[in-house]
Design an enzyme around this catalytic site. Structure first.
Site, short mmCIF file in Angstrom:
data_model
loop_
_atom_site.label_atom_id
_atom_site.label_comp_id
_atom_site.label_asym_id
_atom_site.label_seq_id
_atom_site.Cartn_x
_atom_site.Cartn_y
_atom_site.Cartn_z
N TRP A 70 48.13 -2.70 41.99
CA TRP A 70 46.45 -1.86 42.99
C TRP A 70 45.49 -2.65 41.97
O TRP A 70 44.18 -3.45 41.58
CB TRP A 70 46.85 -0.92 43.04
CG TRP A 70 47.53 -0.98 44.61
CD1 TRP A 70 48.93 0.10 44.25
CD2 TRP A 70 46.97 -1.45 45.83
NE1 TRP A 70 49.07 -0.32 46.46
CE2 TRP A 70 47.71 -1.28 46.87
CE3 TRP A 70 45.35 -2.13 45.96
CZ2 TRP A 70 47.92 -1.85 47.70
CZ3 TRP A 70 46.32 -2.84 47.31
CH2 TRP A 70 46.69 -2.70 47.92
N ASP A 91 41.63 4.87 40.85
CA ASP A 91 41.46 4.91 41.98
C ASP A 91 43.39 5.64 42.21
O ASP A 91 43.97 5.75 41.02
CB ASP A 91 42.37 3.90 41.71
CG ASP A 91 43.12 2.89 43.51
OD1 ASP A 91 43.21 3.93 44.20
OD2 ASP A 91 43.52 2.23 43.52
N LYS A 118 47.60 7.60 52.65
CA LYS A 118 48.77 8.33 51.41
C LYS A 118 48.65 9.33 52.27
O LYS A 118 50.53 9.67 52.03
CB LYS A 118 48.87 7.27 50.18
CG LYS A 118 49.48 6.04 49.96
CD LYS A 118 48.28 5.48 50.86
CE LYS A 118 48.70 3.75 50.45
NZ LYS A 118 47.34 2.56 49.19
C1 LIG Z 1 47.12 1.12 49.74
C2 LIG Z 1 46.25 1.25 48.15
C3 LIG Z 1 45.13 0.66 47.89
C4 LIG Z 1 44.48 -0.30 48.88
O1 LIG Z 1 43.65 0.72 50.38
P1 LIG Z 1 43.22 0.34 51.39
O2 LIG Z 1 42.78 1.54 52.08
O3 LIG Z 1 44.17 -1.04 51.97
O4 LIG Z 1 42.07 -1.10 50.99
C5 LIG Z 1 44.62 0.36 47.02
N1 LIG Z 1 45.22 0.96 45.93
C6 LIG Z 1 46.37 1.90 45.60
C7 LIG Z 1 47.01 3.12 44.26
C8 LIG Z 1 46.95 2.14 47.17
O5 LIG Z 1 48.02 2.46 46.81
#
Ligand SMILES: *Cc1c(COP(=O)(O)O)cnc(C)c1O
Length: 364
Positions: free
Chosen positions: A104, A174, A198
């Site tokens: 990511w 993030d 998540k």
């Molecule tokens: C799932 C995830 C993303 C992407 O998220 P989207 O909502 O699909 O754009 C980005 N960073 C991390 C750490 C993730 O687990």
């Protein structure tokens, strides 16, 4: 009632059962409103109350100080990969610093490079992203516009146990896959973002927590939707927000406050759940091989391999016979990944642990 599986999906992921039941119960008509949350104006009193309630509970859970704004956006975390540099990096800044710890952060850096100059302060590629840097490993630029990291790499299963130290450089995180899984020291951050699917609620809403002074950086020339200041000035009602997802996230936040007892209690439970699986890995005499270095193990995504593909397929088939689903690792890493977010019931982790133990006893 339809039987629910043990759902180890990495995302969209399991939600707390009481939240699903309340969503179902109130879907046709919200009490006192007489219409579904799907059917009411985002500017009406009923929805504004829902929006404010969701924000209030998030502030309470994370002790978010007044000088931070909470924005409810769309576009997922992927859009934040672009919005962060668009808003926080100007032509006058030398660059932004990236701590690259897995899939990511690699994707985030690629998007950010389209917006301006990025420096890599650390990159774990040489060890296949199985570990995280200490503060001493970081090569930070004190003049950077911000420093960026991913608190939990969902695919590799490595998680920071505390924030990297970046001095006066604003820290951007993030936190898509571990937001609300533990208390955070919000004043250490300039900006935190997390998509909902998540750990927070259904897909559709992305939460951004931003220190007020950073809003000054957003250029007037940005498209309206891509401008954090615009969203802050309009209290996340610049355009129609994802109303249902914001409602559901508010119920999850209430579940965390009232049923779980807050984020310290949530963290203790997450720690216990993860330890159950890592203990089996560690006691398997190498039959299960964890991807993450033990000091960086994620409590949200437990990643490991079996001795060969044949054994791995047998494991997945046997797991499904026990009602344990979605354990296949991400295609880029392979192996097994058990995602055990906040809402993953302890019983499901016990069921997986018992299966892992029996499997190694039968095949190890
Ligand atoms: C799932 C995830 C993303 C992407 O998220 P989207 O909502 O699909 O754009 C980005 N960073 C991390 C750490 C993730 O687990």
């Amino acid at each position: 009632m339809t039987q629910r599986i043990h759902n180890f999906s990495a995302g969209p992921a399991v939600l707390p059962l009481p939240v699903l039941e309340e969503l179902q119960q109130n879907l046709v008509a919200l009490p006192g409103v007489g219409a579904s949350v799907l059917e009411i104006s985002h500017r009406g009193a009923a929805f504004v109350e829902i929006l404010e309630g969701t924000e209030r509970r998030l502030r309470q859970l994370l002790s978010i100080p007044d000088e931070y704004r909470i924005l409810f956006l769309q576009g997922g975390s992927r859009l934040q990969f672009s919005m962060v540099p668009m808003n926080l990096l100007s032509d006058k800044d030398p660059s932004a610093d990236f701590i690259v710890t897995g899939s990511w952060s690699v994707k985030a850096r690629i998007e950010a490079e389209r917006e301006g100059r990025m420096r890599t302060a650390w990159d774990g590629v040489d060890s296949d992203y199985d570990r995280l840097p200490t503060d001493d490993d970081l090569e930070l630029d004190p003049a950077a516009a911000y420093a960026y990291f991913t608190s939990n790499e969902t695919i590799q299963g490595v998680q920071f146990s505390s924030e990297p130290s970046t001095g006066t450089v604003p820290l951007v995180c993030d936190a898509s896959s571990d937001f609300l899984s533990r208390p955070l020291d919000i004043p250490r951050y300039g900006l935190i973002f997390a998509c909902a699917q998540k750990n927070i609620g259904p897909a559709g809403v992305t939460i951004v927590v931003i220190r007020q002074d950073l809003l000054e950086r957003s250029s007037e020339n940005l498209p309206g939707y891509l401008n954090y200041r615009e969203h802050a000035e309009q209290n996340s009602l610049y355009n129609t927000p994802p109303t249902f997802a914001i409602y559901a996230a508010g119920l999850v936040a209430r579940w965390l406050l009232e049923d779980v007892g807050g984020l310290a209690a949530m963290e203790a439970l997450n720690r216990e759940k993860a330890a159950m699986l890592y203990d089996v890995i560690d006691e398997s005499a190498g039959f299960y091989e964890g991807h993450a270095h033990p000091s960086c193990r994620s409590r949200m995504n437990v990643t490991f391999r079996l001795p060969n593909d044949d054994m791995q397929n047998k494991f997945l088939t046997g797991a499904e016979q026990r009602g344990l689903f979605h354990l296949k690792g991400h295609r880029s890493v392979g192996g097994i990944r058990a995602s055990i977010y906040n809402a993953m019931p302890r019983e499901s982790v016990v069921a997986l642990r018992d299966f892992m133990q029996e499997f190694v006893d039968g095949h190890g």
